[in-house]
Write a protein that holds these residues in place. Structure first.
Motif, PDB file in Angstrom:
ATOM      1  N   ALA A 252       0.822  -1.216   0.000  1.00  0.00           N
ATOM      2  CA  ALA A 252       0.000   0.000   0.000  1.00  0.00           C
ATOM      3  C   ALA A 252       0.855   1.264   0.000  1.00  0.00           C
ATOM      4  N   GLU A 253       2.077   1.156   0.523  1.00  0.00           N
ATOM      5  CA  GLU A 253       2.967   2.321   0.612  1.00  0.00           C
ATOM      6  C   GLU A 253       3.944   2.402  -0.555  1.00  0.00           C
ATOM      7  N   THR A 254       3.903   1.441  -1.466  1.00  0.00           N
ATOM      8  CA  THR A 254       4.860   1.374  -2.568  1.00  0.00           C
ATOM      9  C   THR A 254       4.199   1.780  -3.885  1.00  0.00           C
ATOM     10  N   ASN A 255       4.864   2.675  -4.616  1.00  0.00           N
ATOM     11  CA  ASN A 255       4.322   3.157  -5.881  1.00  0.00           C
ATOM     12  C   ASN A 255       5.396   3.108  -6.969  1.00  0.00           C
ATOM     13  N   GLY A 256       5.010   3.445  -8.175  1.00  0.00           N
ATOM     14  CA  GLY A 256       5.965   3.569  -9.262  1.00  0.00           C
ATOM     15  C   GLY A 256       6.256   2.264  -9.971  1.00  0.00           C
ATOM     16  N   LYS A 257       7.296   2.313 -10.812  1.00  0.00           N
ATOM     17  CA  LYS A 257       7.673   1.137 -11.583  1.00  0.00           C
ATOM     18  C   LYS A 257       8.209   0.035 -10.680  1.00  0.00           C
ATOM     19  N   PHE A 258       8.040  -1.173 -11.116  1.00  0.00           N
ATOM     20  CA  PHE A 258       8.522  -2.346 -10.396  1.00  0.00           C
ATOM     21  C   PHE A 258       7.986  -2.385  -8.956  1.00  0.00           C
ATOM     22  N   ARG A 259       6.740  -2.019  -8.825  1.00  0.00           N
ATOM     23  CA  ARG A 259       6.125  -1.939  -7.495  1.00  0.00           C
ATOM     24  C   ARG A 259       6.206  -3.262  -6.751  1.00  0.00           C
ATOM     25  N   GLU A 260       5.867  -4.372  -7.433  1.00  0.00           N
ATOM     26  CA  GLU A 260       5.854  -5.658  -6.749  1.00  0.00           C
ATOM     27  C   GLU A 260       7.264  -6.103  -6.376  1.00  0.00           C
ATOM     28  N   LEU A 261       8.245  -5.837  -7.238  1.00  0.00           N
ATOM     29  CA  LEU A 261       9.632  -6.187  -6.924  1.00  0.00           C
ATOM     30  C   LEU A 261      10.109  -5.411  -5.702  1.00  0.00           C
ATOM     31  N   LYS A 262       9.815  -4.120  -5.668  1.00  0.00           N
ATOM     32  CA  LYS A 262      10.218  -3.301  -4.520  1.00  0.00           C
ATOM     33  C   LYS A 262       9.507  -3.752  -3.244  1.00  0.00           C
ATOM     34  N   THR A 263       8.251  -4.192  -3.403  1.00  0.00           N
ATOM     35  CA  THR A 263       7.502  -4.705  -2.251  1.00  0.00           C
ATOM     36  C   THR A 263       8.170  -5.956  -1.686  1.00  0.00           C
ATOM     37  N   ARG A 264       8.560  -6.886  -2.567  1.00  0.00           N
ATOM     38  CA  ARG A 264       9.189  -8.128  -2.125  1.00  0.00           C
ATOM     39  C   ARG A 264      10.548  -7.873  -1.471  1.00  0.00           C
ATOM     40  N   ILE A 265      11.300  -6.934  -2.009  1.00  0.00           N
ATOM     41  CA  ILE A 265      12.610  -6.612  -1.426  1.00  0.00           C
ATOM     42  C   ILE A 265      12.433  -6.030  -0.027  1.00  0.00           C
ATOM     43  N   ALA A 266      11.465  -5.128   0.139  1.00  0.00           N
ATOM     44  CA  ALA A 266      11.208  -4.546   1.456  1.00  0.00           C
ATOM     45  C   ALA A 266      10.712  -5.604   2.430  1.00  0.00           C
ATOM     46  N   PHE A 267       9.891  -6.523   1.938  1.00  0.00           N
ATOM     47  CA  PHE A 267       9.378  -7.638   2.733  1.00  0.00           C
ATOM     48  C   PHE A 267      10.530  -8.520   3.209  1.00  0.00           C
ATOM     49  N   PHE A 268      11.452  -8.812   2.307  1.00  0.00           N
ATOM     50  CA  PHE A 268      12.646  -9.599   2.645  1.00  0.00           C
ATOM     51  C   PHE A 268      13.480  -8.886   3.709  1.00  0.00           C
ATOM     52  N   LYS A 269      13.716  -7.601   3.544  1.00  0.00           N
ATOM     53  CA  LYS A 269      14.557  -6.850   4.475  1.00  0.00           C
ATOM     54  C   LYS A 269      13.952  -6.821   5.881  1.00  0.00           C
ATOM     55  N   LYS A 270      12.648  -6.704   5.958  1.00  0.00           N
ATOM     56  CA  LYS A 270      11.980  -6.699   7.266  1.00  0.00           C
ATOM     57  C   LYS A 270      12.212  -8.023   7.990  1.00  0.00           C
ATOM     58  N   HIS A 271      12.083  -9.125   7.270  1.00  0.00           N
ATOM     59  CA  HIS A 271      12.253 -10.433   7.900  1.00  0.00           C
ATOM     60  C   HIS A 271      13.723 -10.715   8.210  1.00  0.00           C
ATOM     61  N   ASN A 272      14.609 -10.244   7.363  1.00  0.00           N
ATOM     62  CA  ASN A 272      16.038 -10.412   7.624  1.00  0.00           C
ATOM     63  C   ASN A 272      16.434  -9.657   8.894  1.00  0.00           C
TER      64      ASN A 272
END
Length: 314
Positions: A252-272
């Motif tokens: 919901a907070e991610t916009n722009g190009k490659f939105r889903e890729l950026k979402t997954r990277i942020a998701f990964f970083k949170k869990h890491n």
């Protein structure tokens, strides 16, 4: 409790209430009567001066609750169908000298159980609707000595002492309130408490702690701030994770190009970041199976998935 006696009479049952015979009923009549009385009691609960009590039995543990706001949930607990693995973890790790910290206690299904195993129990529930039920359910057990060892707080354990906003997609009290939903229409300003300050104030530093944390997504910010506290205290951590809430919040907070890729990277970083805050030599699922954290991080990045429960201890 009300004195109800039911005696078998051929293909019917004789029902006696407080010494007065109500009549002989066939199975269908008993079933229909029970359903109608239950529905009537729930629908008219606010007009009664007395609140009914239901005795819940989980294994060898029994406790009372006021069931009207969550009748189906408490029946599920009473049948042994609600998270039996959670109670099994409690039985395994909460000992007579353990201090139990129930962070995200909701209406008491874990606190009322754990309080009968632990040396003392401290339960935190910032949702005001849920806390009101938690308080009511604790009071329903006032006659038992273990209830005096259960302390409850309408506060959120946080990184600091102060205030924060807690929100709900519904009306609160449904176990789904979260700081991730602070911008929802239904929200509250709640008092927060730092865990180190709390342990020091209660003289609990150095004592064996069993921490159950279930705060609907807030764990991703809270847990990394507790790394030092978890290291210096002898702790067992039973963590409920809500990766679907986190993924939803990030997307919901991610916009722009490659939105889903950026979402997954942020998701990964949170869990890491969360994983790096766990100072334990053993990381397991609730059922005791070991968790390969590196494998789970790969799933987080490529699939947007992560385990919902983690048990950590050394």
């Amino acid at each position: 409790m009300t004195d109800i006696e039911i005696n078998k009479k051929k293909d019917k049952a004789e029902v006696i209430l407080e010494g007065e015979k109500l009549g002989d009923f066939n199975p269908q009549q008993i079933w229909d009567l029970a359903e109608e009385l239950r529905d009537y009691t729930i629908a008219n609960s606010e007009s009664f001066s007395e609140i009914p009590i239901q005795n819940i039995s989980v294994g060898n543990i029994n406790f009372n609750v006021h069931p009207l706001n969550q009748p189906d949930f408490w029946n599920l607990v009473n049948k042994g169908d609600w998270e039996p693995e959670t109670y099994a973890v409690f039985d395994r790790f909460i000992k007579a000298d353990t201090v139990f910290l129930d962070i995200g206690a909701w209406i008491g299904s874990t606190s009322l159980y754990g309080a009968q195993l632990a040396k003392e129990t401290h339960a935190f529930e910032p949702d005001p609707v849920a806390f009101s039920e938690l308080k009511s359910n604790k009071e329903a057990n006032a006659e038992y000595s273990w209830a005096k060892k259960l302390m409850i707080y309408p506060k959120a354990v946080s990184q600091f002492n102060g205030t924060a906003h807690l929100g709900s997609k519904n009306n609160g009290g449904d176990s789904m309130s979260s700081m991730l939903f602070a911008d929802e229409n239904k929200s509250w300003k709640v008092e927060t408490i730092d865990l180190d300050s709390f342990l020091k104030a209660k003289n609990l530093e150095g004592q064996p702690l069993f921490i159950k944390m279930d705060i609907e997504g807030g764990e991703y910010e809270l847990l990394p701030s507790l790394k030092v506290s978890l290291q210096k205290n002898k702790t067992f951590l039973f963590l409920s994770l809500h990766p679907e809430f986190l993924l939803q919040s990030i997307r919901a907070e991610t916009n722009g190009k490659f939105r889903e890729l950026k979402t997954r990277i942020a998701f990964f970083k949170k869990h890491n970041r969360l994983i790096k805050s766990l100072p334990y030599s053993k990381i397991q699922h609730a059922d005791g199976r070991p968790i390969n954290l590196q494998k789970q991080l790969i799933k987080a990045l490529f699939l947007g998935k992560f385990p919902h429960t983690i048990l950590g201890f050394s």
